[in-house]
Every structure is written in structure tokens, then in C-alpha cells.
Motif scaffolding. Structure first.
Motif, PDB file in Angstrom:
ATOM      1  N   MET A  26      48.323  32.015  30.377  1.00 55.60           N
ATOM      2  CA  MET A  26      48.229  33.606  31.045  1.00 55.60           C
ATOM      3  C   MET A  26      46.716  34.465  31.116  1.00 55.60           C
ATOM      4  SD  MET A  26      50.647  36.292  27.774  1.00 55.60           S
ATOM      5  CE  MET A  26      49.660  34.936  26.119  1.00 55.60           C
ATOM      6  N   VAL A  31      44.914  32.137  32.751  1.00 57.68           N
ATOM      7  CA  VAL A  31      44.853  32.142  34.999  1.00 57.68           C
ATOM      8  C   VAL A  31      45.696  33.313  35.691  1.00 57.68           C
ATOM      9  CG1 VAL A  31      46.220  30.158  36.209  1.00 57.68           C
ATOM     10  CG2 VAL A  31      45.011  29.958  34.664  1.00 57.68           C
ATOM     11  N   ARG A  32      47.051  33.754  34.564  1.00 59.19           N
ATOM     12  CA  ARG A  32      47.379  35.039  35.131  1.00 59.19           C
ATOM     13  C   ARG A  32      46.335  36.529  35.453  1.00 59.19           C
ATOM     14  NH1 ARG A  32      52.545  34.743  32.061  1.00 59.19           N
ATOM     15  NH2 ARG A  32      53.816  33.152  33.831  1.00 59.19           N
ATOM     16  N   VAL A  33      45.594  36.521  34.604  1.00 58.43           N
ATOM     17  CA  VAL A  33      44.545  37.178  34.903  1.00 58.43           C
ATOM     18  C   VAL A  33      43.166  36.825  35.007  1.00 58.43           C
ATOM     19  CG1 VAL A  33      42.356  38.043  33.210  1.00 58.43           C
ATOM     20  CG2 VAL A  33      44.749  37.772  32.106  1.00 58.43           C
ATOM     21  N   LEU A  34      42.819  35.272  35.592  1.00 63.67           N
ATOM     22  CA  LEU A  34      41.976  35.590  36.682  1.00 63.67           C
ATOM     23  C   LEU A  34      42.732  35.742  38.205  1.00 63.67           C
ATOM     24  CD1 LEU A  34      40.503  32.652  35.032  1.00 63.67           C
ATOM     25  CD2 LEU A  34      39.437  34.797  35.280  1.00 63.67           C
ATOM     26  N   HIS A  57      44.251  37.681  39.292  1.00 63.61           N
ATOM     27  CA  HIS A  57      44.827  39.218  39.141  1.00 63.61           C
ATOM     28  C   HIS A  57      43.732  39.736  39.538  1.00 63.61           C
ATOM     29  CE1 HIS A  57      49.104  39.646  39.307  1.00 63.61           C
ATOM     30  NE2 HIS A  57      49.005  39.545  38.276  1.00 63.61           N
ATOM     31  N   MET A  86      41.200  40.069  37.476  1.00 69.33           N
ATOM     32  CA  MET A  86      41.190  40.779  35.971  1.00 69.33           C
ATOM     33  C   MET A  86      39.667  39.752  35.686  1.00 69.33           C
ATOM     34  SD  MET A  86      45.006  41.533  35.711  1.00 69.33           S
ATOM     35  CE  MET A  86      44.782  42.784  33.770  1.00 69.33           C
ATOM     36  N   PHE A 104      35.178  30.414  36.886  1.00 69.41           N
ATOM     37  CA  PHE A 104      35.094  31.650  37.510  1.00 69.41           C
ATOM     38  C   PHE A 104      34.104  32.672  36.984  1.00 69.41           C
ATOM     39  CE2 PHE A 104      39.426  29.478  37.789  1.00 69.41           C
ATOM     40  CZ  PHE A 104      39.691  29.641  39.007  1.00 69.41           C
ATOM     41  N   MET A 147      41.615  40.861  29.621  1.00 72.55           N
ATOM     42  CA  MET A 147      42.412  40.053  27.823  1.00 72.55           C
ATOM     43  C   MET A 147      41.492  39.344  27.590  1.00 72.55           C
ATOM     44  SD  MET A 147      45.531  37.385  28.932  1.00 72.55           S
ATOM     45  CE  MET A 147      46.382  38.353  29.404  1.00 72.55           C
TER      46      MET A 147
END
Lengths: 200, 200
Positions: free
Chosen positions: A50, A52-55, A57, A59, A82, A126
């Protein structure tokens, strides 16, 4: 399914109807409290998936690893590089082996202070609190205090809590809770050691 | 635990002994067949968490997404941007809604051809076959053919297979199998829609 020619069509139709019905009913946007627990693999790994998803995007992500061994370094190296990610690791301070409970409580407190600052700052979309359940299970932190901060989080902040033995009030507070259950495990059954890229 | 002052020491001592015992017994290095199944969340997410580890180690990663909706794009954008990652997406070709089984089988076959080339090439340290279980459940691919290729994989290649309803022979072939089980789910219980950074 193999012998009834209509079965496939019925199955895909049911699948579509169920999906459409759920989507139509789902309208609320909010930050979720997500709990990954159970004795199986994948609790931390899914949390980092999750992340990874946030980064991906663009976010902002905060991570506090409450219990970190030497095995868990590649996520920190990778995600922590990151600009959107702040990564705090507390695990080195624990004394599981020397069994100094007061020192462990102090380490957990430092981790929680960092976590609370991340949660209350409003700067993140997050925050991952890796192995917080484990720290709570050992009574290193008061559950009531932790839950009060989690429940008062900014409305759009997602918080992900991992670790075995999630307390019942943590599950009750969660929007999404998943149990990772062992079906087969190579350590136990085959004498296979921790594998680079899989476990660390 | 709160009232017995020796309980904490006994617990940490047991924990250490258990860990040491398992580590001492575990000596084998091999590529693992890892299966994430069950109806809960985190099957794909945990696979991508492992993918992050692989990339963090500078290892080569192959991904075939057999069933991909519009929701699953940030992983492809994020992981696919790494030079160490080859990412193939097949899901757009499926016709779940129009219910054309022959077309779906052809799409699954193209995905499997890509997966088999990745597995047999020897070029990767990990290959993720996302939602392969689902494609097998629908009999879009012959299970025996798939298992023969998975079982003949290069000795150090890790293969991760995700999706609900893993077939028993897939579990039997796995080195590590985990069931993700729903404890609470916000879609079903609270009318919350898919959240950016959590689900996609």
C-alpha cells in the motif's frame, strides 16, 4: 463449470452484478484504519505494498517500524529514499534478548511519539505503524492512549497497523481488518532459510 | 502478563529460543513458489510488497497481471518505471461483462505465454503472476500445464501466485501459502468506496 455451458455466463453475470451493487452502495470517502494481523505472512508486506501505491500517487507517506530486525532493511532503503516518505525505525532499541522491560517501554514510547507527531501533523496521506500490535500485546504502550490518537486522526488520513494478535478494541476501531493465516510455511515444514527478496 | 513480573522474561526467552531453533533448522536456499489466496485483502498487495524488496535489492522482477481493472494502475506506473522490472498487463483483454469465453481463454493464453517466457528465461529473480488463481478457477488455462512450468522453474527463481480459490494442487506445489481472511471490510459494512492509495 466444465460441463455446463451456461455456468460460465451465470458466474460472470453474478460477479458483475455483485460488483455493481457494492460500488453503488459505496459512496463515502474517508481515511481508513487498516489492521493486518494473524500469524501468517504478508502483514507487513501488504502494508508496504500500500505504501508503494501512496508513493505512486505522489502522496506523502510516514512509516514507524516498532520492531525491526536486521532482516527488514530493503523497504527502508527503498521507500525511505523517496522524498515523499519519512521512515522511522525503532526496533534496534529493543532488548528482547537481554529482557530489560523498562528499556523496551522507553523504546516503544519514542516510536509512539514519532507516530503521534506524524498522525497529528496533517502532513501525510498514509501512516504505517509496523508491528504496533506486537508492542501493544506486550503492554509496552497503553492501548487506550494509542486508540484515542488513532480515532482522532485527520479525516482523510489512512493508518495501517500491523502485527500478530491485534487487540479486540483495535479490530473494533478498524475500518478494514484482515487476518493472514498460514496454509504452508517453508521455515516450519522444509528447513528453508529466509530468502533475499522474499523475506527481506 | 501485567501482574506476573516473570511472565515478560519467560515470553521473551521463549520467543528467542523459538527463533533460534527455527533459524538453526533452516539451511536450504531455493526459489520459492509462494501462493497468496483467500477472499480477504492483501493478496496482490503483499505480492507487490515483495516486488519492492526485489527491486530494492537490485534484483530483476517480472510481473504478469492476468486480471487487471482500471483500479490497478499505480503499481504498474511505479514498479514498471524501474529498469529491473518488466510488467505485462493482460486484464484489459477480458470480456467478463460481455461473457465471451473463447476470447477470455485467448487473453489468458497470451498472458501465460508471457509468464512462461519470463519463468524459463532465467533472467529474473522473481516473477509475480497476479490473479493466476482466478484464471485457473475459470478454467481459462489448464492447471496441469501451468503447474508443470512452475515446478520446472529455475532453482533460484521465486514465483508468486495470487488470487482467490487457489486449487489444491497449486497449494500442494507451493513452498509458502497464505490465506488472507476478511475480519472486517469497509465496502461491505460501511458503504465506503475504493480509496486512492489503499486500493489503487
Amino acid at each position: 463449470m466444465k460441463t455446463d455451458p451456461d455456468a460460465h455466463q451465470r458466474m460472470t453475470q453474478r460477479r458483475k452484478e455483485g460488483f455493481d451493487r457494492k460500488q453503488a452502495a459505496a459512496h463515502q470517502e474517508k481515511g481508513l484504519l487498516i489492521v493486518n494481523t494473524g500469524t501468517g505472512k504478508g502483514k507487513t508486506t501488504a502494508a508496504f505494498g500500500m505504501a508503494v501505491r501512496v508513493l505512486g500517487h505522489g502522496m506523502r507517506l510516514g512509516v514507524v517500524q516498532f520492531i525491526k530486525g536486521a532482516l527488514y532493511t530493503s523497504e527502508r532503503d527503498f521507500l525511505g529514499a523517496f522524498p515523499g516518505c519519512d521512515f522511522v525505525t525503532m526496533g534496534d532499541g529493543y532488548t528482547w534478548n537481554t529482557q530489560d522491560r523498562a528499556a523496551d517501554i522507553a523504546t516503544a514510547r519514542r516510536g509512539w511519539d514519532a507516530a503521534r507527531r506524524m498522525i497529528e501533523s496533517g502532513d501525510y496521506q498514509m501512516v504505517v505503524l509496523d508491528e504496533l500490535n506486537t508492542v501493544l500485546k506486550y503492554d509496552y504502550l497503553p492501548l487506550d492512549e494509542v486508540l484515542a490518537v488513532l480515532n482522532a486522526r485527520p479525516p482523510m488520513l489512512h493508518v495501517v497497523v500491523t502485527g500478530r494478535h491485534a487487540a479486540e478494541p483495535m479490530i473494533a476501531a478498524a475500518d478494514l481488518a484482515t487476518e493472514m493465516r498460514v496454509i504452508k510455511h517453508p521455515y516450519r515444514e522444509q528447513g528453508i532459510k529466509a530468502q533475499r527478496g522474499v523475506e527481506y
